[in-house]
Motif scaffolding. Structure first.
Motif, PDB file in Angstrom:
ATOM      1  N   SER A 346       0.835  -1.197   0.000  1.00  0.00           N
ATOM      2  CA  SER A 346       0.000   0.000   0.000  1.00  0.00           C
ATOM      3  C   SER A 346       0.874   1.252   0.000  1.00  0.00           C
ATOM      4  CB  SER A 346      -0.903   0.012   1.241  1.00  0.00           C
ATOM      5  OG  SER A 346      -1.546   1.262   1.394  1.00  0.00           O
ATOM      6  N   ARG A 347       0.354   2.320  -0.612  1.00  0.00           N
ATOM      7  CA  ARG A 347       1.096   3.576  -0.608  1.00  0.00           C
ATOM      8  C   ARG A 347       0.907   4.333   0.700  1.00  0.00           C
ATOM      9  NH1 ARG A 347      -1.924   8.258  -2.309  1.00  0.00           N
ATOM     10  NH2 ARG A 347      -4.100   7.784  -2.841  1.00  0.00           N
ATOM     11  N   PHE A 348       0.045   3.822   1.567  1.00  0.00           N
ATOM     12  CA  PHE A 348      -0.212   4.474   2.843  1.00  0.00           C
ATOM     13  C   PHE A 348       0.568   3.786   3.954  1.00  0.00           C
ATOM     14  CE2 PHE A 348      -4.072   5.208   0.319  1.00  0.00           C
ATOM     15  CZ  PHE A 348      -4.064   6.602   0.304  1.00  0.00           C
ATOM     16  N   GLY A 349       1.237   4.567   4.771  1.00  0.00           N
ATOM     17  CA  GLY A 349       1.969   4.005   5.891  1.00  0.00           C
ATOM     18  C   GLY A 349       1.055   3.517   6.993  1.00  0.00           C
ATOM     19  N   ASN A 350      -0.132   4.070   7.076  1.00  0.00           N
ATOM     20  CA  ASN A 350      -1.111   3.674   8.081  1.00  0.00           C
ATOM     21  C   ASN A 350      -2.149   2.774   7.411  1.00  0.00           C
ATOM     22  OD1 ASN A 350      -3.580   3.752   9.731  1.00  0.00           O
ATOM     23  ND2 ASN A 350      -2.548   5.326  10.928  1.00  0.00           N
ATOM     24  N   ALA A 351      -2.288   1.546   7.895  1.00  0.00           N
ATOM     25  CA  ALA A 351      -3.224   0.605   7.273  1.00  0.00           C
ATOM     26  C   ALA A 351      -4.664   1.054   7.448  1.00  0.00           C
ATOM     27  CB  ALA A 351      -3.032  -0.797   7.860  1.00  0.00           C
ATOM     28  N   GLY A 371     -12.845   7.321   9.885  1.00  0.00           N
ATOM     29  CA  GLY A 371     -11.531   7.923  10.099  1.00  0.00           C
ATOM     30  C   GLY A 371     -10.526   6.876  10.535  1.00  0.00           C
ATOM     31  N   TRP A 372      -9.293   7.277  10.799  1.00  0.00           N
ATOM     32  CA  TRP A 372      -8.256   6.317  11.136  1.00  0.00           C
ATOM     33  C   TRP A 372      -7.363   6.876  12.248  1.00  0.00           C
ATOM     34  CZ3 TRP A 372      -8.204   9.306   6.736  1.00  0.00           C
ATOM     35  CH2 TRP A 372      -7.117  10.175   6.581  1.00  0.00           C
ATOM     36  N   VAL A 373      -6.581   5.974  12.835  1.00  0.00           N
ATOM     37  CA  VAL A 373      -5.706   6.373  13.944  1.00  0.00           C
ATOM     38  C   VAL A 373      -4.609   5.327  14.113  1.00  0.00           C
ATOM     39  CG1 VAL A 373      -7.040   5.161  15.717  1.00  0.00           C
ATOM     40  CG2 VAL A 373      -5.729   7.186  16.344  1.00  0.00           C
ATOM     41  N   ARG A 374      -3.484   5.730  14.651  1.00  0.00           N
ATOM     42  CA  ARG A 374      -2.413   4.808  15.057  1.00  0.00           C
ATOM     43  C   ARG A 374      -2.209   4.983  16.553  1.00  0.00           C
ATOM     44  NH1 ARG A 374       2.773   4.432  11.466  1.00  0.00           N
ATOM     45  NH2 ARG A 374       1.387   2.922  10.463  1.00  0.00           N
ATOM     46  N   VAL A 375      -2.226   3.882  17.299  1.00  0.00           N
ATOM     47  CA  VAL A 375      -2.165   3.979  18.754  1.00  0.00           C
ATOM     48  C   VAL A 375      -1.200   2.945  19.322  1.00  0.00           C
ATOM     49  CG1 VAL A 375      -4.553   4.792  18.890  1.00  0.00           C
ATOM     50  CG2 VAL A 375      -4.078   2.348  19.076  1.00  0.00           C
ATOM     51  N   ARG A 376      -0.809   3.182  20.562  1.00  0.00           N
ATOM     52  CA  ARG A 376      -0.009   2.225  21.319  1.00  0.00           C
ATOM     53  C   ARG A 376      -0.958   1.441  22.206  1.00  0.00           C
ATOM     54  NH1 ARG A 376       2.465   2.776  26.332  1.00  0.00           N
ATOM     55  NH2 ARG A 376       1.956   4.990  26.305  1.00  0.00           N
ATOM     56  N   GLY A 377      -0.989   0.130  22.027  1.00  0.00           N
ATOM     57  CA  GLY A 377      -1.918  -0.720  22.755  1.00  0.00           C
ATOM     58  C   GLY A 377      -1.467  -1.017  24.164  1.00  0.00           C
ATOM     59  N   ARG A 381       2.463  -2.380  21.878  1.00  0.00           N
ATOM     60  CA  ARG A 381       2.723  -2.447  20.442  1.00  0.00           C
ATOM     61  C   ARG A 381       1.895  -1.389  19.717  1.00  0.00           C
ATOM     62  NH1 ARG A 381       2.399  -8.410  18.042  1.00  0.00           N
ATOM     63  NH2 ARG A 381       2.946  -7.153  16.209  1.00  0.00           N
ATOM     64  N   THR A 382       2.473  -0.814  18.669  1.00  0.00           N
ATOM     65  CA  THR A 382       1.770   0.187  17.874  1.00  0.00           C
ATOM     66  C   THR A 382       0.868  -0.506  16.861  1.00  0.00           C
ATOM     67  OG1 THR A 382       3.578   1.765  18.107  1.00  0.00           O
ATOM     68  CG2 THR A 382       2.045   2.130  16.300  1.00  0.00           C
ATOM     69  N   ARG A 383      -0.389  -0.047  16.778  1.00  0.00           N
ATOM     70  CA  ARG A 383      -1.342  -0.673  15.876  1.00  0.00           C
ATOM     71  C   ARG A 383      -2.159   0.398  15.153  1.00  0.00           C
ATOM     72  NH1 ARG A 383      -1.189  -5.955  17.359  1.00  0.00           N
ATOM     73  NH2 ARG A 383      -0.614  -6.401  19.505  1.00  0.00           N
ATOM     74  N   ASP A 384      -2.605   0.045  13.945  1.00  0.00           N
ATOM     75  CA  ASP A 384      -3.439   0.935  13.137  1.00  0.00           C
ATOM     76  C   ASP A 384      -4.895   0.496  13.251  1.00  0.00           C
ATOM     77  OD1 ASP A 384      -1.142   2.216  12.307  1.00  0.00           O
ATOM     78  OD2 ASP A 384      -1.011   1.113  10.415  1.00  0.00           O
ATOM     79  N   PHE A 385      -5.782   1.490  13.314  1.00  0.00           N
ATOM     80  CA  PHE A 385      -7.214   1.227  13.391  1.00  0.00           C
ATOM     81  C   PHE A 385      -7.956   2.160  12.443  1.00  0.00           C
ATOM     82  CE2 PHE A 385      -5.678  -0.382  17.395  1.00  0.00           C
ATOM     83  CZ  PHE A 385      -6.530  -1.431  17.728  1.00  0.00           C
ATOM     84  N   TYR A 386      -9.134   1.732  12.020  1.00  0.00           N
ATOM     85  CA  TYR A 386     -10.063   2.653  11.376  1.00  0.00           C
ATOM     86  C   TYR A 386     -11.344   2.638  12.202  1.00  0.00           C
ATOM     87  CZ  TYR A 386     -12.468  -1.328   9.143  1.00  0.00           C
ATOM     88  OH  TYR A 386     -13.155  -2.492   8.901  1.00  0.00           O
ATOM     89  N   LEU A 387     -12.028   3.765  12.222  1.00  0.00           N
ATOM     90  CA  LEU A 387     -13.232   3.917  13.030  1.00  0.00           C
ATOM     91  C   LEU A 387     -14.423   4.263  12.155  1.00  0.00           C
ATOM     92  CD1 LEU A 387     -10.695   4.878  14.955  1.00  0.00           C
ATOM     93  CD2 LEU A 387     -12.545   5.469  16.523  1.00  0.00           C
TER      94      LEU A 387
END
Length: 477
Positions: A346-351, A371-377, A381-387
């Protein structure tokens, strides 16, 4: 006298086919028939890791306690297995013929990933509704997965070979017909095309018997009832003067039971605030203003889907003016698309951003809270989410047990919808010219779907054998 128009402007972006005239795009499509004969799409190949090995590779990034639920759901029938086996099929599709025309692909275009939801104008629309695997890729892959799902579903329902063939040809034939229609339309007409409930009734008036109209009306009524107030009644309860989400383990796990418990409430509140602030920045300004009217009341881990089981999916309850003003959001973990190892990264760094952008490209209208976000769980560990909203007039067809003629009509609607999604992002003129007016491609895909369903049954049998032999653990849920 016909005048040929030559385009002299420069396209704004590198969209497939941009900068070419309609005649050039048509010739491009027809020329592809020499390189990739339409009949060649009947081919089925498998050369690489087995499906259970591929599925096991996905387990490493998932919640260990939930992985057995995933296998338990996949083991029920060949169709539930098919729903969870997007990666094995992507691996198989990677060896099949492609024309080289790229679209924003769904990546998991099976019958259960289409459905109803509310538009911002509060109209019920029908569209693709799952984009976890979306990525630019060959249009053929989506068509083949959709056709295979029709064949697999028909077998699960006990339909005859002739009935299944009718349904598969309905899906593929409608995709081809719709692409030709979109190819003759302007870019804006394609972009505005949609299927709300009224349009569906008009498009398929000739196929909607009295019984089918009643079933459609029941589905619509059920979808309209799946709103935030209904979610509050279903998922929450007043406890000690505040609203909280009701546990229903293992499907809904309360926050104090996540990661073995012992999560500090102050740290939890701080992280929740950070997550929502980061997510808030991915929204348009007017939607931030709407979100700001709500405050977090509770949060829980929710098990969803079949293939998605084991990924982290949070349900977040927010309240506005009072307990009668709820907003339920779903924050779903986004990882690498199953297509990436075959179609490129993907061309996006955030999944999460990959999912959101793909969804907006393919859907006519999208959730206002997408929308989307990157968080520390909690595991650091860092994880990507979409809402998005958890339930906003969402509804889906009951494919299991659907009558043969109903399956054919539904498959046709899904074929139209997939064509519209592809026409928004790809060169629909070239693809339509390639497909042509004859059913050569349709019949090739019918043969492909039959071979894919045969393989799916063998793969489902292999999963059941591994479970029976104790090599794979399952769990109810």
């Amino acid at each position: 006298m016909t005048r040929t128009t030559t385009r002299t402007t420069t396209p704004l972006a590198a969209v497939d086919g941009a900068g070419l005239t309609r005649a050039e795009r048509t010739e491009r499509g027809k020329a592809a028939r020499t390189r990739v004969p339409r009949s060649s799409h009947a081919a089925w190949t498998r050369d690489g890791p087995g499906p259970l090995e591929l599925l096991a590779g996905q387990d490493a990034s998932r919640v260990p306690e939930l992985v057995p639920i995933r296998y338990g759901r996949m083991a029920v029938t060949p169709f539930t297995y098919f729903r969870g086996a997007a990666l094995p099929m992507a691996a198989d599709l990677a060896g099949t013929p492609v024309t080289g025309f790229t679209v924003q692909a769904c990546g998991d275009a099976h019958l259960m990933n289409f459905g109803l939801y509310a538009s911002p104008e509060r109209r019920l629309v029908f569209d693709i509704n799952d984009f976890d695997e979306t990525l630019p890729g060959p249009w053929e892959w989506d068509v083949k997965r959709l056709a295979a799902s029709v064949e697999v579903a028909g077998r699960d329902n006990g339909d005859t070979g002739r009935q299944r063939t009718t349904a598969v040809l309905a899906a593929v034939g409608e995709y081809r017909r719709a692409l030709r229609e979109f190819a003759a339309s302007t870019a804006l007409e394609v972009w505005y095309a949609h299927a709300d409930v009224e349009t569906v009734r008009a498009l398929y008036a000739g196929e909607l018997t009295a019984g089918r109209r009643r079933r459609l009306d029941r589905t619509v009524a059920k979808a309209r009832g799946a709103d935030h107030t209904g979610s509050l009644r279903r998922f929450a309860v007043a406890d000690g003067g505040r609203m909280r989400i009701v546990p229903d383990e293992p499907r809904i796990i309360p926050l104090d039971r996540v990661a073995g418990g012992g999560v500090d409430p102050a740290e939890t509140a701080e992280r929740l605030d950070a997550i929502l602030q980061a997510y808030r920045r991915s929204l348009e300004p007017e939607r931030r203003a709407l979100l700001d009217r709500y405050a977090v009341a509770d949060m829980a881990l929710k098990v969803v889907g079949v293939g998605s089981v084991g990924t982290r999916c949070w349900m977040i309850l927010l309240l506005g003016n009072d307990e009668h003003d709820p907003l339920f959001l779903q924050a779903k973990e986004a990882g690498e698309s199953v297509l990436e190892r075959f179609a490129g990264p993907s061309r996006f760094g955030n999944a999460g951003q990959r999912v959101v952008v793909g969804q907006r490209l393919m859907q006519t209208v999208s959730d206002i809270f997408l929308g989307w976000v990157r968080v520390r769980g909690f595991d650091e560990r860092t994880r990507d989410f979409y809402l998005r909203q958890l339930r906003d007039w969402k509804g889906s067809a009951a494919v299991s047990g659907m009558r043969p003629e109903g399956l054919a009509a539904y498959a046709r609607l899904c074929g139209w919808t997939l064509a519209r999604a592809h026409a928004r992002s790809g060169d629909c003129v070239a693809i339509a010219a390639y497909l042509g007016s004859s059913p050569v491609f349709d019949h090739a895909i019918r043969d492909f779907a039959t071979a894919a369903a045969d393989q799916n049954e063998r793969d489902h049998g292999a999963l059941r054998a591994a479970i029976d032999e104790g090599r794979i653990a399952t769990r109810d849920g």
